[in-house]
Every structure is written in structure tokens, then in C-alpha cells.
Design a protein around this motif. Structure first.
Motif, short mmCIF file in Angstrom:
data_model
loop_
_atom_site.label_atom_id
_atom_site.label_comp_id
_atom_site.label_asym_id
_atom_site.label_seq_id
_atom_site.Cartn_x
_atom_site.Cartn_y
_atom_site.Cartn_z
N UNK A 1 39.89 29.18 73.76
CA UNK A 1 39.10 29.86 72.74
C UNK A 1 38.34 31.04 73.32
N UNK A 2 38.40 32.16 72.63
CA UNK A 2 37.72 33.35 73.11
C UNK A 2 38.58 34.16 74.07
N UNK A 3 37.99 35.19 74.63
CA UNK A 3 38.68 36.02 75.61
C UNK A 3 38.61 35.36 76.98
N UNK A 4 39.43 35.82 77.88
CA UNK A 4 39.41 35.30 79.24
C UNK A 4 38.15 35.77 79.96
N UNK A 5 37.35 34.81 80.41
CA UNK A 5 36.15 35.16 81.18
C UNK A 5 36.52 35.31 82.65
N UNK A 6 35.83 36.21 83.31
CA UNK A 6 36.07 36.43 84.74
C UNK A 6 34.84 36.03 85.52
N UNK A 7 35.03 35.69 86.78
CA UNK A 7 33.90 35.38 87.64
C UNK A 7 34.11 34.16 88.50
N UNK A 8 33.13 33.87 89.31
CA UNK A 8 33.14 32.70 90.18
C UNK A 8 32.95 31.45 89.31
N UNK A 9 33.83 30.47 89.49
CA UNK A 9 33.81 29.28 88.65
C UNK A 9 32.59 28.41 88.97
N UNK A 10 31.79 28.14 87.94
CA UNK A 10 30.65 27.23 88.05
C UNK A 10 30.92 26.03 87.15
N UNK A 11 31.21 24.88 87.75
CA UNK A 11 31.58 23.69 87.00
C UNK A 11 30.36 22.80 86.77
N UNK A 12 30.11 22.49 85.50
CA UNK A 12 28.95 21.67 85.14
C UNK A 12 29.34 20.23 84.78
N UNK A 13 30.60 19.88 84.96
CA UNK A 13 31.11 18.60 84.50
C UNK A 13 30.37 17.41 85.13
N UNK A 14 29.93 17.56 86.37
CA UNK A 14 29.28 16.43 87.04
C UNK A 14 27.81 16.27 86.66
N UNK A 15 27.28 17.24 85.95
CA UNK A 15 25.89 17.14 85.50
C UNK A 15 25.89 16.40 84.16
N UNK A 16 26.00 15.06 84.23
CA UNK A 16 26.20 14.29 83.02
C UNK A 16 25.29 13.08 82.95
N UNK A 17 25.29 12.45 81.79
CA UNK A 17 24.49 11.24 81.58
C UNK A 17 23.61 11.36 80.36
N UNK A 18 23.45 10.24 79.65
CA UNK A 18 22.53 10.19 78.51
C UNK A 18 21.12 9.98 79.05
N UNK A 19 20.24 10.91 78.79
CA UNK A 19 18.88 10.88 79.32
C UNK A 19 18.01 9.93 78.52
N UNK A 20 18.15 9.96 77.21
CA UNK A 20 17.34 9.11 76.34
C UNK A 20 18.04 8.98 75.00
N UNK A 21 17.89 7.80 74.40
CA UNK A 21 18.50 7.56 73.10
C UNK A 21 17.57 6.68 72.29
N UNK A 22 17.18 7.17 71.13
CA UNK A 22 16.27 6.44 70.25
C UNK A 22 16.99 6.13 68.94
N UNK A 23 17.76 5.04 68.88
CA UNK A 23 18.50 4.73 67.64
C UNK A 23 17.61 4.69 66.40
#
Length: 354
Positions: free
Chosen positions: A35-57
Motif C-alpha cells: 500500500x502506498x508508494x515505495x518508501x526509501x531509507x534505512x529499515x527500522x523494524x518495530x515488530x519486537x516492540x510488542x505486548x499489551x500494556x493494560x486492558x480494562x474490559x
């Protein structure tokens, strides 16, 4: 490629990019890389910055890091009888929360429950000065004024690196039922406009291959009563239509032809563009498979008081999003300059010159 799990690591990566004036290509699960145009640049991967911080059902609020898999969030909510009401498409098992909001896509429920941006309560991000900033919080009303956090929805990562998002969620419906009507396109548009204006528990209106699909969601009595009132040619027992539509697994979406997403007022007449059509959002979102020139598609959408996006294409070097002009272009440039003064975040992903 740079990747890490901590905010400090991601902040340092952005600070380094700013210092050496190197663009960053921000990537999560990469499920919507098309989706979108091809972005250029140094790859910065955020995939490992994960986890549910808080959940208030009980408060209908979930807070999670941007790299959290969308499937994990939906499973956690489902266990408590809740859901992401904007019904975001995945397109891959690797879809993340951050990427989902960056692309700003909403599913068939969108006209009836709200768009992705409507459920964002707040966010934390790294801006173009390598500062970690937070906007909004855990309430629907932002008393500080304009709700900046919602600017991130649909920005394609051009305004900053999302770290954390808080969302409002809703209960799962007790019952869903889909009715089908065999209609021509003019009658289908009229029928969808009529149904959307009535007090009915409608949660999906889509027209494909001569069939109008009407999904009802809500309490058991309300759904059954509405289904009995509306009738239709038949009631679907196969409930896979809506996920196949949302994830673009229907036959319509197959093939190499350019796929356009056109958003117009739901009651707008047929657009005079050659190709195959599929209608969603009660006629407000129209998918077009066509080899029509881009400028012709953009003009037709604008004339119908809408906009178009070249959603899938082999050639992404030209205009992909509806071209901006005048005050709207100036406003978007000013926002980009404010959040990313050095122009390092996903340059050219949305438009050629920024």
C-alpha cells in the motif's frame, strides 16, 4: 536493518538518523507493504516492540505497543466478549497494531460503528526530533483541544514512530445474520441508502456480482425481528463472506489488474469508469479493477465529492493517493513539517515530494 524491543533503542535509532540526515523506512509486520508508494531509507523494524500494556474490559479500553500482533489483540478481546469495532483487515498473520492504524483501514462495520480513528484514545510516539511524546489518554474527550493522536491514523508512518496506542473497544454482538437480495446496481444503491437510514441493527452492506449482502448484528431479538421484517431472497448460513471480503480473498480481488479504492458519498451514482466493481460500506467504499488512467480515476472520484487510492498495482512510481492542492496540501505539509522537520520518516510513501 535496525530492530530492538525497547523505546530507548528505537529513540536512539531515530536520533542517529536525524543526526546523519538518513531517511528511515519504518516496518512492523510488513503485511501492508503493497500500500502506498515505495518508501526509501534505512529499515527500522518495530515488530519486537510488542505486548499489551493494560486492558480494562469493564472500561472497554485496551493499551498495547505498536508491534503487538493484531491477532493477539483480537484474541484477548474475544476472550472477554469484546472486539475492535472498526473491523480492521489483516492481509497477513504478521499484521501489527501500529501498521493497522498507520494504514487507517476499516472493515464493513465502519459506517455503522465508526472508523479506526474514532476508536483511538491516545498514543505515544517518537517524533522527528527524536523526542518521545504522548497525546490523548484513556478517555474519549481530549480537553487539550485538537486530538493529535488521531492524525497518526492513515499517516502511513510519515509523522513518527508509533510506540503505544490506547483504543476504545466494544462488546461482541450476541447474534449476526446475513440476508441476500438479488438486485441490479441502481436498485442496490437505493436499497443500501434506504437501509442505512433506518433504525436497524445493520453492520454491513455490500454489493457484489448482482447480490446485495445485508449483515445484521446485535441482540438476538432485534436481529431476528429485523431479519423477519426485511425478508430477502435467502439468509446466508455461510458466514465467511464478510471476512473474505475484508481480507480480499473473494474472487473479485484476484489477478494483476490495478485495484482502486474509491470513497464517495454512499448514495452517489455509478462512476463512469470502465472495469469491474464491488461496493462496500453501503456504497461509500467502492472497489474498482481497471486499467483506466490514474488521472481519470482521481478526477471521477473528486467530481463525486470523494477520493481515490491506487490500492494495489505493479507500478507504484506515480500518484497513488488522491493528489492534494491548495489549502489542503498546505495543511498537510505544515503537519508533516511540525512532526518531522528533517523529513526522515517514510519519505515519499504517500506523495512524491514529501
Amino acid at each position: 536493518m535496525m530492530q530492538g524491543t525497547s523505546e530507548a533503542f528505537l529513540q536512539q535509532a531515530v536520533r542517529h538518523a536525524v543526526d546523519i540526515r538518513t531517511p528511515l523506512k519504518i516496518v512492523g509486520g510488513n503485511s501492508k507493504a503493497f500500500l502506498g508508494r515505495e518508501a526509501a531509507g534505512l529499515l527500522l523494524n518495530t515488530l519486537q516492540h510488542q505486548g499489551i500494556v493494560n486492558y480494562h474490559p469493564s472500561e472497554l479500553i485496551i493499551i498495547a505497543r505498536a508491534g503487538t500482533p493484531l491477532s493477539e489483540i483480537e484474541q484477548t478481546l474475544a476472550e472477554q466478549g469484546q472486539m475492535l469495532a472498526f473491523e480492521p483487515p489483516h492481509f497477513s498473520g504478521q499484521a501489527t497494531l501500529g501498521g493497522t492504524l498507520a494504514c487507517g483501514l476499516s472493515g464493513p462495520r465502519r459506517p455503522f460503528t465508526g472508523a479506526a480513528r474514532d476508536f483511538v484514545l491516545g498514543c505515544k510516539l517518537i517524533n522527528g526530533k527524536a523526542e518521545i511524546v504522548s497525546f490523548g489518554g484513556e478517555v474519549m474527550k481530549n480537553v487539550a483541544g485538537y486530538d493529535v493522536s488521531r492524525l497518526m491514523v492513515g499517516a502511513m508512518g510519515t509523522l513518527g514512530v508509533l510506540l503505544e496506542v490506547s483504543l476504545k473497544v466494544l462488546p461482541l454482538p450476541a447474534l449476526e445474520q446475513t440476508l441476500c437480495f438479488e438486485l441490479g446496481i441502481v436498485a442496490a444503491i437505493s436499497k443500501m441508502t434506504e437501509l442505512a437510514s433506518q433504525s436497524l441493527p445493520v453492520s454491513g452492506l455490500s454489493y457484489y456480482d448482482g447480490i446485495l449482502y445485508v449483515r445484521l448484528s446485535g441482540g438476538e431479538k432485534a436481529v431476528k425481528a429485523s431479519a423477519g421484517k426485511l425478508g430477502g431472497n435467502k439468509a446466508m448460513t455461510d458466514h465467511s463472506f464478510w471476512p473474505r471480503l475484508n481480507e480480499q480473498r473473494l474472487d473479485f480481488f484476484q489477478g494483476d489488474m490495478n485495484l482502486w479504492r474509491i470513497v464517495v458519498p454512499p448514495a452517489a451514482a455509478e462512476l463512469e469508469l470502465a472495469g469491474a466493481w464491488l461496493y462496500d460500506w453501503g456504497g461509500g467504499q467502492r472497489w474498482l479493477k481497471s486499467e483506466e488512467p490514474a488521472q481519470r480515476v482521481f478526477s471521477a472520484a473528486e467530481n463525486a465529492q470523494g477520493h481515490a487510492v491506487l490500492f494495489r498495482s505493479k507500478d507504484r512510481t506515480g500518484d497513488v493517493f488522491q493528489p492534494l492542492s491548495g489549502k489542503l496540501q498546505e495543511l498537510n505539509r505544515n503537519i508533516k513539517q511540525a512532526f518531522d522537520p528533517s523529513g526522515i520518516f517514510n519519505p515519499n510513501r504517500m506523495y512524491r515530494d514529501w
